[in-house]
Design a protein around this motif. Structure first.
Motif, short mmCIF file in Angstrom:
data_model
loop_
_atom_site.label_atom_id
_atom_site.label_comp_id
_atom_site.label_asym_id
_atom_site.label_seq_id
_atom_site.Cartn_x
_atom_site.Cartn_y
_atom_site.Cartn_z
N ALA A 413 23.47 10.89 58.82
CA ALA A 413 23.75 10.48 57.44
C ALA A 413 24.81 9.38 57.46
CB ALA A 413 24.22 11.66 56.61
N GLN A 414 24.67 8.46 56.54
CA GLN A 414 25.60 7.34 56.43
C GLN A 414 26.06 7.21 54.99
OE1 GLN A 414 24.13 3.69 58.07
NE2 GLN A 414 25.77 2.44 57.23
N ARG A 415 27.28 6.78 54.81
CA ARG A 415 27.80 6.57 53.46
C ARG A 415 26.99 5.49 52.75
NH1 ARG A 415 32.69 8.72 52.00
NH2 ARG A 415 33.92 9.68 53.66
N GLY A 416 26.88 5.66 51.44
CA GLY A 416 26.17 4.66 50.65
C GLY A 416 27.08 3.52 50.25
N HIS A 417 26.64 2.75 49.26
CA HIS A 417 27.40 1.60 48.80
C HIS A 417 27.56 1.69 47.28
CE1 HIS A 417 25.87 0.32 52.70
NE2 HIS A 417 26.83 -0.59 52.72
N GLY A 418 28.49 0.90 46.77
CA GLY A 418 28.71 0.89 45.33
C GLY A 418 29.17 2.26 44.85
N LYS A 419 28.51 2.76 43.82
CA LYS A 419 28.93 4.03 43.24
C LYS A 419 28.63 5.21 44.16
CE LYS A 419 24.72 4.64 40.45
NZ LYS A 419 24.19 4.79 39.08
N ASP A 426 22.55 7.97 52.76
CA ASP A 426 21.48 7.33 53.53
C ASP A 426 21.15 8.25 54.70
OD1 ASP A 426 22.26 5.40 51.77
OD2 ASP A 426 22.28 3.77 53.22
N TYR A 427 19.91 8.77 54.71
CA TYR A 427 19.58 9.86 55.64
C TYR A 427 18.51 9.45 56.66
CZ TYR A 427 21.91 12.28 51.83
OH TYR A 427 22.81 12.65 50.87
N GLY A 472 31.74 5.86 63.31
CA GLY A 472 32.16 5.04 62.17
C GLY A 472 31.73 5.71 60.88
N PRO A 473 30.97 4.99 60.01
CA PRO A 473 30.54 5.59 58.74
C PRO A 473 29.34 6.52 58.87
CG PRO A 473 29.74 3.35 58.89
CD PRO A 473 30.59 3.57 60.10
N VAL A 474 28.83 6.68 60.09
CA VAL A 474 27.64 7.51 60.32
C VAL A 474 28.05 8.85 60.92
CG1 VAL A 474 25.43 7.69 61.50
CG2 VAL A 474 26.23 5.46 60.67
N ARG A 475 27.41 9.91 60.46
CA ARG A 475 27.65 11.24 61.02
C ARG A 475 26.35 11.83 61.55
NH1 ARG A 475 32.06 14.74 57.56
NH2 ARG A 475 33.65 13.09 57.32
N ALA A 476 26.43 12.43 62.72
CA ALA A 476 25.34 13.25 63.23
C ALA A 476 25.55 14.67 62.70
CB ALA A 476 25.33 13.26 64.75
N VAL A 477 24.47 15.29 62.24
CA VAL A 477 24.60 16.62 61.66
C VAL A 477 23.89 17.65 62.54
CG1 VAL A 477 24.82 15.73 59.32
CG2 VAL A 477 22.56 16.31 60.19
N ARG A 478 24.30 18.87 62.40
CA ARG A 478 23.74 19.95 63.20
C ARG A 478 22.26 20.11 62.88
NH1 ARG A 478 25.80 26.25 62.98
NH2 ARG A 478 24.34 27.09 64.55
N ALA A 479 21.43 20.05 63.89
CA ALA A 479 19.98 20.14 63.72
C ALA A 479 19.39 20.88 64.90
CB ALA A 479 19.36 18.74 63.61
N GLU A 480 19.19 22.17 64.72
CA GLU A 480 18.67 23.05 65.76
C GLU A 480 17.46 23.80 65.21
OE1 GLU A 480 22.02 25.52 66.33
OE2 GLU A 480 23.32 23.87 67.02
N PRO A 481 16.64 24.38 66.07
CA PRO A 481 15.45 25.08 65.56
C PRO A 481 15.77 26.14 64.51
CG PRO A 481 15.28 24.79 67.92
CD PRO A 481 16.65 24.32 67.55
N GLU A 482 16.92 26.82 64.64
CA GLU A 482 17.25 27.90 63.72
C GLU A 482 18.30 27.51 62.69
OE1 GLU A 482 15.46 30.62 63.73
OE2 GLU A 482 14.37 29.85 65.47
N PHE A 483 18.81 26.27 62.76
CA PHE A 483 19.82 25.87 61.79
C PHE A 483 19.74 24.37 61.56
CE2 PHE A 483 23.85 24.45 60.16
CZ PHE A 483 24.20 25.44 59.26
N GLY A 484 19.70 23.99 60.28
CA GLY A 484 19.65 22.58 59.93
C GLY A 484 19.17 22.44 58.49
N PHE A 485 18.81 21.22 58.12
CA PHE A 485 18.37 20.96 56.74
C PHE A 485 17.02 20.27 56.78
CE2 PHE A 485 18.20 19.87 52.40
CZ PHE A 485 19.24 20.49 51.73
#
Length: 539
Positions: A413-419, A426-427, A472-485
């Protein structure tokens, strides 16, 4: 610069279209020349300041700020221009000034590469925080204020009491800072005369078919055509001047010289630019991915032309010779067009075929199962409809195929722009595949729209609570077979791609639904996407 900065701030905070137009009209009426012309160019995307790059801005800041502190600030804010404008500290004793927008741009345009760093540094020192932010957005070309070139042109039309089609016709014959245009709109001069007659004309647009839109309409009053998966173009040859424009009016002649050289008729036609072969040349039409090999290029070499031969599938005509035929009905215009295409180069032009049908149900079945993978739906046109610029309700409809859908796993995920600069909006998402005997997620696309504000809150919270790495402005998120979005992703098409690690590329992906009811292990596989491509190729 302060007036321009205030305009940008107010545009970002005004989501309504009419409110944005009012803000633009007020600015164009009150700002002096050449400031308003350069502001118009920046908003419409016609301003070029190629000597200033984001890396330069970052380096200038690091001359005065610790790199680690900058990285923390940038990660929190999520936008380079906003970060720099907030943390920039001018030297003691520097006198703050309101540098006129036109002066700032023209100074940069006169400055060579060797001296541009010093000029940018001087301006950042002299501007206040708000003006500094506007200046940085201006020079890096990333305004992101929710205003399109089309909206800016409508504001110009409202300012001068003109038809927006007149603005469109003049647009590509003029250049920043648009002094003749503003003198005409202000009533100080006559309408500008263009040096080339092959100008762009506003295109006629279709409305998507919604629930009940076809109820009460007689199929006998409409013609149907396939909706081709290329790009819409307008081809003009008037007074010996040839031009090729995209549907938004951008000139793309340089990328398709083979098409322009084949034009042996006078007039302006509307059609779809495709790659492969026309119906008259007995070569198969190829995918949008092939067309992309030639798009966004200023020039092309003979090898590229040979490998990706382009042609125009014509479906309407605006001028026959120098006669304006837009007031004629669709049937008469198509007869004129058919006559032109019949005599044109068969390698470079053909006529978009009509689709026979007798009922909306029959047409719906054809739409769902088209005969060619390069077809993305159906176009409906009233037989008596004139060619009217803009999106008029009723004469033309577009009826696209149902989008593809998959379930994918959120990966980055990355931060957006403007508001949205304070949200991770941004995914990047992925699907499963087997790599060296291990189930692995591979990225297959990126989306930043389709979700509601409430859903954005849910996604943003998940990203913040489940970050595993930061870039930087990008984050890696937890993504496993039993946990994630898991998110349901809808997209308009899919092609093979050597540029992507997964080997696939989606067209217009968007997040259709949040699937919090599913575990990541239940998401789709890369093989599913590959099968979609193979099914289309084997159609």
């Amino acid at each position: 610069m302060r007036a321009f900065a205030e305009l940008l701030d107010r545009l970002v905070l005004s989501p309504q279209r009419n409110a944005k137009i009012r803000l633009l009209v007020d600015y164009f009426r009150t700002a002096p020349d050449p400031d308003r012309g350069y502001a118009l160019a920046a908003i419409a995307g016609t301003l070029s300041l190629n000597t200033v790059k984001p890396a330069m801005i970052r380096d200038l800041l690091l001359e005065r700020m610790d790199a680690v502190l900058f990285q923390y600030s940038y990660d929190y804010v999520g936008d380079l221009a906003e970060t720099v404008s907030l943390v920039w500290e001018p030297p003691a004793g520097t006198v703050e000034a309101d540098i006129p927008l036109g002066e700032a741009i023209e100074r940069l345009q006169r400055t060579g590469r060797a001296d541009v760093r010093g000029v940018v540094r001087d301006m950042l020192d002299r501007l206040d925080t708000s003006a500094r932010f506007a200046f940085l957005k201006l020079v890096t070309g990333g305004l992101r204020i929710g205003v399109s070139a089309k909206l800016a042109k409508q504001a110009l039309a409202d300012m001068g009491g003109k038809d927006v089609a007149e603005i469109e016709t003049l647009w590509h014959g003029l250049s920043p800072p648009y002094l003749p245009l503003f003198r005409w709109l202000s009533g100080e001069a006559e309408k500008p005369e263009l040096s080339t007659p092959a100008v762009f004309h506003s295109v006629m647009l279709a409305n998507p078919v919604g629930d009940g839109d076809l109820d009460g309409l007689d199929p006998k009053d409409f013609a149907a055509e396939w909706k081709w998966d290329g790009i819409r173009v307008q081809l003009a040859n008037i007074g010996g001047v040839r031009r090729l424009y995209s549907r938004s009016g951008d000139e793309i002649s340089g990328a398709f010289p083979d098409v322009l050289e084949a034009v042996d008729f006078t007039g302006v036609i509307d059609g779809e630019l495709l790659v492969g072969g026309t119906a008259r040349s007995n070569r198969a039409t190829r995918t949008f991915a092939d067309l992309q090999q030639r798009l966004n290029r200023k020039t092309v070499n003979p090898k590229l032309i040979e490998t990706y031969p382009a042609f125009v599938r014509a479906y309407d005509i605006l001028f026959s010779g120098e006669e304006d035929v837009r007031p004629l009905g669709f049937v008469e215009r198509r007869a004129r067009l058919a006559d032109i295409v019949e005599r044109a180069s068969p390698q470079h032009f053909d006529l978009s075929p009509l689709v026979p049908f007798s009922s909306w149900q029959e047409l719906d079945s054809l739409r769902a199962d088209p005969p060619d993978p390069v077809i993305e739906g159906i176009m409906l046109k009233r037989l008596d409809s004139p060619y009217t610029p803009g999106r008029v309700k009723g004469p033309w409809f577009k009826w696209k195929r149902a989008p593809f859908n998959i379930d994918a796993v959120l990966m980055y995920a990355q931060r957006g722009h403007g508001k949205r600069s304070s949200y991770y909006s941004d995914y990047t998402f992925g699907v499963w595949t087997d790599i060296d005997g291990k189930e692995t997620l591979v990225p297959v696309g990126k989306a930043y729209f389709g979700f509601t504000d409430a859903e954005l809150e849910i996604l943003d919270r998940f990203v913040r609570d489940n970050t595993t790495e930061r870039f930087g402005p990008v984050r890696a998120v937890r993504a496993e077979p039993e946990f994630g979005f898991v998110v349901e992703v809808a997209f308009e098409g899919i092609n093979r791609s050597s540029r992507h690690k997964s080997g696939v590329a989606m067209r217009f992906p968007r997040i259709a639904r949040l699937r919090q009811d599913k575990l990541p292990r239940d998401a789709d596989r890369l093989e599913t996407l590959q099968a979609m491509i193979e099914a289309r190729e084997n159609t």
